[in-house]
Design a protein around this motif. Structure first.
Motif, PDB file in Angstrom:
ATOM      1  N   LEU A   1       0.818  -1.222   0.000  1.00  0.00           N
ATOM      2  CA  LEU A   1       0.000   0.000   0.000  1.00  0.00           C
ATOM      3  C   LEU A   1       0.850   1.270   0.000  1.00  0.00           C
ATOM      4  O   LEU A   1       0.450   2.310  -0.509  1.00  0.00           O
ATOM      5  CB  LEU A   1      -0.927   0.015   1.234  1.00  0.00           C
ATOM      6  N   ILE A   2       2.033   1.159   0.589  1.00  0.00           N
ATOM      7  CA  ILE A   2       2.929   2.325   0.678  1.00  0.00           C
ATOM      8  C   ILE A   2       3.594   2.625  -0.672  1.00  0.00           C
ATOM      9  O   ILE A   2       3.778   3.781  -1.050  1.00  0.00           O
ATOM     10  CB  ILE A   2       4.032   2.073   1.742  1.00  0.00           C
ATOM     11  N   VAL A   3       3.972   1.544  -1.367  1.00  0.00           N
ATOM     12  CA  VAL A   3       4.846   1.663  -2.546  1.00  0.00           C
ATOM     13  C   VAL A   3       4.457   2.776  -3.525  1.00  0.00           C
ATOM     14  O   VAL A   3       5.310   3.570  -3.941  1.00  0.00           O
ATOM     15  CB  VAL A   3       4.986   0.300  -3.264  1.00  0.00           C
ATOM     16  N   PRO A   4       3.165   2.903  -3.912  1.00  0.00           N
ATOM     17  CA  PRO A   4       2.845   3.919  -4.930  1.00  0.00           C
ATOM     18  C   PRO A   4       3.163   5.347  -4.483  1.00  0.00           C
ATOM     19  O   PRO A   4       3.241   6.246  -5.318  1.00  0.00           O
ATOM     20  CB  PRO A   4       1.328   3.772  -5.126  1.00  0.00           C
ATOM     21  N   TYR A   5       3.327   5.538  -3.180  1.00  0.00           N
ATOM     22  CA  TYR A   5       3.522   6.907  -2.677  1.00  0.00           C
ATOM     23  C   TYR A   5       4.979   7.217  -2.336  1.00  0.00           C
ATOM     24  O   TYR A   5       5.289   8.271  -1.809  1.00  0.00           O
ATOM     25  CB  TYR A   5       2.632   7.136  -1.453  1.00  0.00           C
ATOM     26  N   ILE A   6       5.862   6.267  -2.604  1.00  0.00           N
ATOM     27  CA  ILE A   6       7.279   6.532  -2.324  1.00  0.00           C
ATOM     28  C   ILE A   6       7.873   7.302  -3.490  1.00  0.00           C
ATOM     29  O   ILE A   6       7.974   6.778  -4.601  1.00  0.00           O
ATOM     30  CB  ILE A   6       8.057   5.222  -2.094  1.00  0.00           C
TER      31      ILE A   6
END
Lengths: 425, 425
Positions: free
Chosen positions: A24-29
């Motif tokens: 869930l975090i990956v797209p916002y890194i």
């Protein structure tokens, strides 16, 4: 402070698994900006582009030994009983090329690493020769056949021209430094270190200089997180601690997200009354990614996005805070720095002592690694409660205990996650 | 430059073993000065003194859960069929103490981590209670017996007062930060990072900005050594490269030893003609510790003392230079920084592929570690010659191959030395 004597109804959070939460975090890194810096300052940074060899290496035929460059054909008749004498017509130190042609029947004294004359095809070791001086000329005696190519490192032995030598996303350590310097790459494009704002929430928090008071504790999590940020490659920004106040937390988070690349907080995410970070990520202008993870410790670990930047709200319990950082924040920082595989390594190890606790969630048990006769052992810490601080310092891995496990015996195989930065490894 | 066409007679060096060489250095390693720095700047440093706990931790009885502090005796008659109702008379957030006494038949709402009122002896979890409000008073219902001490972390659960918590010589990483901050230790006594002067000798050396020339190579060793110094904890000082000239080298070494804590050079230690570092350590005012070690690569590794400070003259061959640093210079730097065990860890691993080379000296073979099913494997690099640079970057250990070994088969156990600082671990 308004009192609420019964407790809130905030229990209805939806738990996601650790890997779901990571995804869930990956797209916002957001990868950090790329900067060009002198190579000497690049230790620990991550290459922002592939590096290919601008020339073959070695660049010239190099002598492996101190000895004499010769024509190997001149030694064809050599044996114990049959010597060949060659005249030494030149000396080639490192950094020089031959000054006269070395003809048949001749040799050139040559140093380790020096340029082998084009017309010669082998180097005979200094220790395998004898010498004499006659009429002011120097001769060496050979008594063994030397094959062509002996003690000569050919051009491109290590690397051809145009070969991919270092991939983008690779961290620059001693070996990479050596490669980059060898090819004259005096400036490199690397990712900037992300700035990571750290603050703690909790009316109970004292600064380190404050005297102890009943019911209060010192803000140790921010210091621990600062070390974890450094180990992950980021630059920690210490913003201290604030009391449990939603408006204040909101202000602090907004300011920090504006100025820095990432914000990490500890505390304020319990399911209790003072869930100020929990409340904050439920506000309209914040995208909550998750606020419950099916893991122990750290089930309340929360992540959100505001203005395109990531906010991690970790538990105030030291153990849970530590684990939440290692599983979610550390990988995000490493990915921002361009590291190819930002997650901690997962290995199989042998459990060193019985583990008897039963959990409904996956448990990440602090443990110490040991290697005996080539086998990797994981020794769980004797106290491992989420609130426990003292065993963090002795842990170099987390044992992953699946849910519903009825205890694991010493000698059984377990999955472990190797923690970043410690002294044994 | 004076030419010598026959070669010198400098072969008669006395070889010492690696452990003998390490032992010869020890008496000359001066611990760095101790400095007092803010804790937040102490990441990676080594504690210069033992730290004992100034107070027990936790300092007060702490609630493990969000719930209610109660008298456990009040629950003795509880069962599924028999409820007990307790009146909630107070609320205790983190950082506060109770404002009214909690009598028998009463309870106080309490948060995780908050101070448990002295007169109560257990905390019941919020989720295990129901509540009602009658005549403006709040009551909770209990239906289970709660034993004394439930969900209460006792004083000193993690650490007693006066307990040794961190030994001098321990490196400060995240877990140590947490401990030190918890006890309000806002400044720490640590060893200063040693300054390590680095230069290379060799007329063949170009700086990184220079265009290539036949017979010349770039000074890559100094860059590699700078990274190795950083990984060991020291502060590298780059002094460039000098041509093969004894007087110049002498001047450079003298200046560097005066200004910095340690000097490391690469090159000029072959048994050939341009053995300027070898000549330097044979001079009267220098105490030569060793100039030959029974190892490959790096048999010419040399150490000396001048004016009470250590000088390491490493091979100019990248592979030999790298290994010489890891075995001798790294440990010296770590010991100067006060690290308790400054040597690299030695483990047993399983050889991953056959190793067929035979050596008369102990060989330190660059290799990559891998863990499969709890077993540690060491995979030797495909090219490992002393002059080879390109496999350094892919190595995280050295396989120690004893002398006279007639090859080792895949699957056999080998001794390895774990190298400092790399990305996998």
């Amino acid at each position: 402070m308004e009192k609420n004597l019964t407790g809130p109804s905030k229990f209805n959070r939806t738990a996601v698994s650790v890997s779901e939460a990571q995804a869930l975090i990956v797209p916002y890194i957001n990868k950090s900006l790329i900067e060009t810096i002198p190579l000497i300052e690049a230790h620990g940074r991550t290459l922002a582009e592939d590096v290919t060899s601008p020339h073959p290496y070695p660049f010239f035929r190099r002598s492996v030994m101190d000895g004499f460059a010769i024509h190997s054909d001149d030694t064809l008749s050599c044996s114990k009983d049959e010597s060949v004498w060659l005249e030494v017509v030149d000396e080639i130190p490192c950094g020089f090329t031959s000054s006269v042609p070395v003809g048949r029947g001749q040799a050139a004294r040559i140093m380790t690493g020096a340029h082998v004359p084009d017309e010669t095809d082998a180097v005979v070791m200094l220790e395998m020769t004898e010498n004499k001086i006659e009429d002011g000329r120097t001769y060496i005696r050979l008594q063994q056949v030397v094959t062509s190519g002996t003690n000569v490192t050919p051009i491109g032995f290590e690397l051809d021209e145009g070969e991919l030598i270092l991939q983008g996303g690779r961290q620059i350590l001693a070996g990479e430094m050596s490669v980059l310097a060898t090819f004259g790459i005096h400036h490199v494009n690397v990712y900037r270190r992300p700035t990571v704002a750290i603050f703690a929430t909790g009316t109970e928090l004292l600064e380190l200089e404050d005297p102890l008071q009943p019911g209060k504790i010192r803000n140790s999590n921010s210091y621990m997180l600062a070390s974890q940020v450094r180990e992950a490659g980021g630059e920690p920004i210490m913003l201290g601690s604030i009391m449990d106040d939603l408006a204040l937390a909101r202000l602090k988070v907004e300011e920090a997200l504006e100025k820095y690349d990432l914000v990490v907080t500890s505390g304020g995410v319990s399911v209790g009354d003072y869930d100020i970070m929990g409340d904050l990520v439920r506000q309209d202008d914040v995208t909550m990614l998750f606020n419950k993870v099916s893991m122990r410790p750290g089930s309340v670990t929360t992540a959100a996005v505001k203005g395109g930047k990531l906010l991690f709200a970790l538990s105030g319990n030291p153990g849970a805070c530590f684990v939440g950082f290692e599983l979610f924040v550390g990988p995000a920082i490493r990915k921002m720095m361009g590291v190819n595989n930002p997650y901690l390594p997962e290995w199989t190890a042998v459990l060193g002592t019985d583990y008897n606790r039963r959990n409904s969630f996956t448990r990440f048990v602090r443990a110490r690694l040991d290697i005996r006769e080539g086998m990797l052992y994981a020794l769980p810490a004797n106290i491992d409660e989420s609130g426990v601080m003292v065993t963090i310092k002795d842990s170099d891995c987390l044992i992953v205990i699946p849910p519903e496990t009825e205890g694991i015996k010493a000698g059984e195989q377990v999955k472990i996650i190797k923690l970043q930065g410690n002294r044994m490894w």
